[in-house]
Design an enzyme around this catalytic site. Structure first.
Site, short mmCIF file in Angstrom:
data_model
loop_
_atom_site.label_atom_id
_atom_site.label_comp_id
_atom_site.label_asym_id
_atom_site.label_seq_id
_atom_site.Cartn_x
_atom_site.Cartn_y
_atom_site.Cartn_z
N HIS A 102 -14.06 62.72 60.20
CA HIS A 102 -15.04 61.37 59.54
C HIS A 102 -16.30 61.96 59.03
CE1 HIS A 102 -15.74 62.26 63.98
NE2 HIS A 102 -16.87 61.83 63.76
N HIS A 104 -20.12 60.66 58.54
CA HIS A 104 -21.07 59.77 59.08
C HIS A 104 -22.01 59.29 57.78
CE1 HIS A 104 -20.75 59.81 63.16
NE2 HIS A 104 -20.24 61.15 63.07
#
Length: 138
Positions: A102, A104
């Site tokens: 993931h 940010h």
């Protein structure tokens, strides 16, 4: 569905099995707000494919990183975030809490708390920029 995918929180979010506010979705990526935002705009861009972390990426995955950055910036801009005051990055093993790749997307970075600045410090031992990841692909 693989056992790893069925146990992954982010896979469940992508599949719609875990409720969250979806800001963007296509056949390969989804974007949603971070549950512990470090700034007014703090979003996570995840892949549909279950990739545990950035160290698993290879040179053939360069487009994944580029797509995640592009999508993250587009969502940020659409939601009124400041592209000139932006922090982008990945937590780097062994320092990550969810075992699913993931990105940010955080803005305004200048409004981050001292603790958030430490947690999301670019190219530190625990958080690295997309450029760092691309430069370390094998």
């Amino acid at each position: 569905m693989s056992t790893e995918r069925s146990a992954c929180l982010f896979c469940k979010i992508y599949d719609g099995d875990e409720p969250t506010e979806v800001l963007y979705r296509d056949e390969d990526y989804i974007v949603f707000p971070d549950i512990k935002p470090a700034a007014k705009h703090h979003y996570l861009v995840i892949t549909r494919e279950h990739i545990r972390h950035a160290k698993q990426l290879t040179s053939k995955d360069k487009k994944i990183i580029e797509d995640m950055v592009r999508i993250g910036k587009e969502v940020l801009e659409e939601r009124g975030g400041d592209l000139s005051d932006l922090r982008l990055g990945f937590h780097f093993p062994p320092f990550y809490s969810v075992g699913h790749l993931h990105l940010h997307v955080i803005s305004p970075a200048s409004d981050m708390s001292f603790v958030s600045l430490l947690m999301f410090r670019n190219n530190s031992w625990r958080f690295v920029s997309p450029e760092y990841v691309k430069s370390h692909l094998w």
